[in-house]
Design a protein around this motif. Structure first.
Motif, PDB file in Angstrom:
ATOM      1  N   LEU A 109      -3.121   7.770   4.725  1.00  0.00           N
ATOM      2  CA  LEU A 109      -4.249   8.545   4.241  1.00  0.00           C
ATOM      3  C   LEU A 109      -3.942  10.143   4.178  1.00  0.00           C
ATOM      4  CD1 LEU A 109      -7.342   6.544   5.866  1.00  0.00           C
ATOM      5  CD2 LEU A 109      -5.999   6.143   3.446  1.00  0.00           C
ATOM      6  N   VAL A 110      -2.616  10.173   3.393  1.00  0.00           N
ATOM      7  CA  VAL A 110      -2.542  11.682   3.361  1.00  0.00           C
ATOM      8  C   VAL A 110      -2.479  11.820   1.661  1.00  0.00           C
ATOM      9  CG1 VAL A 110      -0.595  13.325   3.769  1.00  0.00           C
ATOM     10  CG2 VAL A 110      -1.112  11.572   5.369  1.00  0.00           C
ATOM     11  N   GLY A 111      -2.610  13.171   1.290  1.00  0.00           N
ATOM     12  CA  GLY A 111      -2.737  13.475  -0.279  1.00  0.00           C
ATOM     13  C   GLY A 111      -1.290  13.515  -0.905  1.00  0.00           C
ATOM     14  N   ARG A 133      -5.433   6.631  14.270  1.00  0.00           N
ATOM     15  CA  ARG A 133      -4.607   8.030  14.402  1.00  0.00           C
ATOM     16  C   ARG A 133      -3.122   7.435  14.455  1.00  0.00           C
ATOM     17  NH1 ARG A 133      -4.510  12.263  18.951  1.00  0.00           N
ATOM     18  NH2 ARG A 133      -3.945  10.473  20.320  1.00  0.00           N
ATOM     19  N   ALA A 134      -2.095   8.250  13.724  1.00  0.00           N
ATOM     20  CA  ALA A 134      -0.751   7.808  14.164  1.00  0.00           C
ATOM     21  C   ALA A 134      -0.189   8.570  15.136  1.00  0.00           C
ATOM     22  CB  ALA A 134       0.072   8.230  12.638  1.00  0.00           C
ATOM     23  N   GLY A 173      -0.805  12.308  14.212  1.00  0.00           N
ATOM     24  CA  GLY A 173      -2.442  12.824  13.808  1.00  0.00           C
ATOM     25  C   GLY A 173      -2.571  12.311  12.276  1.00  0.00           C
ATOM     26  N   ASP A 174      -1.778  11.867  11.326  1.00  0.00           N
ATOM     27  CA  ASP A 174      -2.348  11.469  10.100  1.00  0.00           C
ATOM     28  C   ASP A 174      -2.934  10.087  10.509  1.00  0.00           C
ATOM     29  OD1 ASP A 174      -0.703  13.061   8.956  1.00  0.00           O
ATOM     30  OD2 ASP A 174       1.179  11.728   8.536  1.00  0.00           O
ATOM     31  N   ARG A 175      -3.885   9.763   9.454  1.00  0.00           N
ATOM     32  CA  ARG A 175      -4.733   8.664   9.513  1.00  0.00           C
ATOM     33  C   ARG A 175      -4.203   7.536   8.617  1.00  0.00           C
ATOM     34  NH1 ARG A 175      -8.169   8.903  13.479  1.00  0.00           N
ATOM     35  NH2 ARG A 175      -9.490   7.548  12.289  1.00  0.00           N
ATOM     36  N   ILE A 176      -4.008   6.269   9.243  1.00  0.00           N
ATOM     37  CA  ILE A 176      -3.626   5.169   8.625  1.00  0.00           C
ATOM     38  C   ILE A 176      -4.479   4.069   8.473  1.00  0.00           C
ATOM     39  CG2 ILE A 176      -1.901   3.203   8.840  1.00  0.00           C
ATOM     40  CD1 ILE A 176       0.061   5.114  10.147  1.00  0.00           C
ATOM     41  N   ARG A 177      -4.545   3.376   7.467  1.00  0.00           N
ATOM     42  CA  ARG A 177      -5.772   2.436   7.181  1.00  0.00           C
ATOM     43  C   ARG A 177      -5.050   1.098   7.202  1.00  0.00           C
ATOM     44  NH1 ARG A 177      -8.204   0.035   2.825  1.00  0.00           N
ATOM     45  NH2 ARG A 177     -10.161  -1.089   3.222  1.00  0.00           N
ATOM     46  N   LEU A 178      -5.417   0.111   7.840  1.00  0.00           N
ATOM     47  CA  LEU A 178      -4.990  -1.322   7.636  1.00  0.00           C
ATOM     48  C   LEU A 178      -6.200  -2.293   7.302  1.00  0.00           C
ATOM     49  CD1 LEU A 178      -2.859  -3.662   8.524  1.00  0.00           C
ATOM     50  CD2 LEU A 178      -3.708  -3.631  10.897  1.00  0.00           C
ATOM     51  N   SER A 179      -6.034  -3.203   6.427  1.00  0.00           N
ATOM     52  CA  SER A 179      -6.871  -3.953   5.972  1.00  0.00           C
ATOM     53  C   SER A 179      -6.206  -5.413   5.685  1.00  0.00           C
ATOM     54  CB  SER A 179      -7.756  -3.842   4.697  1.00  0.00           C
ATOM     55  OG  SER A 179      -8.466  -4.841   4.449  1.00  0.00           O
ATOM     56  N   GLY A 222       0.767  -1.073  -0.147  1.00  0.00           N
ATOM     57  CA  GLY A 222       0.141   0.115   0.047  1.00  0.00           C
ATOM     58  C   GLY A 222       0.740   1.325  -0.131  1.00  0.00           C
ATOM     59  N   SER A 223       0.227   2.391   0.118  1.00  0.00           N
ATOM     60  CA  SER A 223       0.785   3.573   0.073  1.00  0.00           C
ATOM     61  C   SER A 223       2.090   3.835   1.289  1.00  0.00           C
ATOM     62  CB  SER A 223       0.190   4.940  -0.091  1.00  0.00           C
ATOM     63  OG  SER A 223      -0.651   4.881   1.250  1.00  0.00           O
ATOM     64  N   LEU A 224       1.748   2.958   2.312  1.00  0.00           N
ATOM     65  CA  LEU A 224       2.829   3.189   3.305  1.00  0.00           C
ATOM     66  C   LEU A 224       4.073   2.296   3.062  1.00  0.00           C
ATOM     67  CD1 LEU A 224       3.542   4.477   6.156  1.00  0.00           C
ATOM     68  CD2 LEU A 224       2.089   2.999   7.335  1.00  0.00           C
TER      69      LEU A 224
END
Ligand code: FES
Length: 576
Positions: free
Chosen positions: A526-528, A415-416, A511-517, A391-393
């Motif tokens: 989840l940062v532009g 939230r990171a 404070g960045d958002r991270i999505r785990l699936s 993923g993007s991370l």
């Protein structure tokens, strides 16, 4: 035997010291060998080197003198001459910054000493986490016939009505100490009862996983991976390994004939079925890379979806390695996996894996304790213990040990809470003012291969003290570090590219958002794109180049996790 093997000089005549006169070199070598008291008859025998990784800084190998005597016994009885030689040893908890930094150094030592010294075959004697990968990497590169002899696991200890064993219990009690439920006196008592015999950690940690992989690859003798270090069978395995090495000296089977694509995939299946260590992915990739076999994380995912967890051992289950041995050992696991394995893979015995399993069945050696090794149609988990995330991370991948994680945390966004380095983590993780909640994702940066910490087993970030005291047992934790095979939790590791080379992990802010699936095999920041580009433009490497020595060699040449953290110049290119 190949033409190359038939034509090569044997025994003491191999690889002569260069004085410009081969006859003189051999005469001098024989003369000096005779100074050690060997007769001409002994010196005419096939020579079996024994790579000894005993060290006063390696508790796991403290029984090696006895083990090596047994190897020598086996070599002599089979008509060979055993000559042991020391190599680098890596005692897991005695090395700074981490043993991982020195695995490649040990592999170079093993490779060069096998190649430089006149041996027809070698027995590799290792056990503690990095020693077996280093020996297999070195032997694969030297490509001289080799048998891996494992140290064997420690025995668990009985302590106040409980069984204790390194090192899952080490972590469990330390977590209780941090949460305030075990006091300083209690932890001191436990300290003396966690590791009480010779051998490697007693659970399915990295050392036990690599032992299983060595056997599954076909490089260790059948049935030897799980024999406890202090069991008499371990000495018999040593004797048999010595005898087998003499047979290999006479009729060579080279590591490159054993460590094939089929064998590597068999080893990967076993790794998944035993709920093995995340570290083993890195090590198996590095071993395979030495003979030009690629192991991709996409392939790991494909095999993981089609390989159930069968073995009920800590850290993911209930039992210890000595229980696995008593339950039927790795043979029991291989029998269950048989429909999924490449049975034509050759082993150092000269048998294929299929012939080995058929022989064991014909001998009636098929007893199994189903409490420890489950059948293929009634597994502990229907899918494998490890998955790769992308993923993007982590564009080049990351690893999650789902069998050691909390499934309730698998599909979520958080939230990171970011720690810039291990020093930053140590300084702030337990401070009362740390802004952290149980549903946050803890992120550790700059703990990868080129971070200056050499990818330590720091991915098992501690639960912040104030949350631990409130009863929080698990959180999503993300890093470019590794994790001990004895640890557990919802922990995303080996994020690549790592932060220290400017991978996306370096760009995460508080404070960045991270999505785990886990279901989708994804880990996304989840940062532009524009904001990430702005952060990247401001990013600077955390470290300069080391000024000299091995640290400089390491920093200049170590590869990322998906390439096994090997050195670029040690991997064999497929077209070489
Ligand atoms: Fe050697 Fe765990 S410390 S295997």
């Amino acid at each position: 035997m190949t033409d190359r093997d038939e034509q090569a000089p044997k025994g003491l005549g191999r690889g002569l010291t260069n004085y410009g006169d081969a006859g003189f070199s051999l005469y001098l070598r024989r003369s000096f060998a005779k100074s050690m008291g060997y007769s001409g008859e002994m010196l005419a025998r096939p020579i079996v080197g024994i790579a000894d990784s005993k060290s006063g800084f390696n508790n796991c190998h403290r029984h090696f003198p006895e083990l090596i005597e047994a190897v020598k016994r086996g070599v002599i009885a089979a008509g060979g001459l055993p000559l042991d030689f020391p190599t680098v040893s890596l005692g897991e908890v005695f090395l700074n910054p981490t043993s991982m930094m020195f695995r490649n150094l040990m592999s170079i030592d093993v490779e060069e000493m096998i190649r430089a010294q006149p041996m027809d075959a070698v027995v590799l004697v290792g056990g503690c986490d990095k020693t077996v990968p280093a020996q297999l990497m070195g032997a694969a590169s030297a490509d001289r016939p080799a048998v891996q002899l494992l140290a064997g696991p420690m025995m668990p200890t009985s302590f106040r009505g409980e069984r204790l064993g390194a090192c899952t219990d080490c972590r469990r009690f330390w977590a209780m100490h941090r949460a305030g439920t075990v006091d300083a006196r209690g932890i001191e008592e436990i300290e003396g009862n966690l590791a009480t015999t010779a051998g490697t950690c007693a659970v399915m940690g990295t050392a036990s996983t690599m032992a299983a992989i060595a056997e599954a690859l076909g490089m260790a003798l059948p049935g030897t991976a799980a024999i406890p270090a202090v069991h008499a069978d371990r000495l018999r395995a040593a004797e048999a390994s010595g005898a087998r090495a003499v047979a290999l000296a006479r009729a060579p089977i080279r590591p490159s004939q054993v460590i094939t694509q089929a064998a590597v995939e068999n080893a990967l299946r076993v790794l998944l079925a035993i709920g093995g260590s995340t570290n083993a992915i890195v090590h198996l990739t590095a071993i395979a890379g030495r003979v030009g076999v690629e192991l991709s994380l996409e392939r790991l995912n494909a095999l993981s979806d089609a390989t159930p967890v069968l073995v009920n051992l800590k850290p993911t289950g209930a039992h210890y390695m000595s229980d696995l041995y008593a339950a039927g050992g790795l043979s029991a696991v291989l029998r269950e996996l048989k429909p999924l394995l490449a049975l034509d893979a050759l082993t150092v015995t000269g048998e294929t894996l299929g012939e080995r399993l058929a022989r064991e069945e014909a001998e009636g050696a098929t007893w199994v304790d189903r409490e420890v090794v489950r059948p293929l149609d009634d597994p502990i988990e229907p899918v494998g213990g490890l998955v790769a995330l992308f993923g993007s991370l982590a564009p080049n991948g990351a690893i999650l040990k789902r069998s050691a994680a909390d499934p309730k945390l698998f599909e979520r966004e958080g939230r990171a809470v970011v720690f810039r380095s291990l020093d930053d983590l140590a300084a702030r993780i337990d401070t009362p003012e740390l802004d952290v909640r149980p549903e946050d994702f803890l992120v550790l940066q700059n703990a990868g291969p080129k971070s200056g910490y050499a990818m330590p087993e720091a991915g098992y970030l501690p639960i912040p003290a104030k949350l631990a005291r409130a009863g929080v047992k698990d959180m999503v934790r993300i890093s470019d570090a590794r994790m001990s095979g004895t640890a557990y939790g919802t922990i995303v590791l080996h994020v690549s590219p790592e932060a220290a080379v400017g991978g996306p992990l370096a760009l995460v802010h508080d404070g960045d958002r991270i999505r785990l699936s886990v279901k989708e095999r994804r880990i996304d920041l989840l940062v532009g794109d524009a904001e990430l580009a702005r952060r990247k433009a401001q990013w600077a490497p955390p470290l300069g180049r080391p000024a000299r020595g091995y640290a400089q060699l390491y920093m200049d040449h170590v590869l990322q996790a998906e390439n096994g953290c090997d050195f670029d110049f040690l991997r064999r290119q497929a077209d070489v």
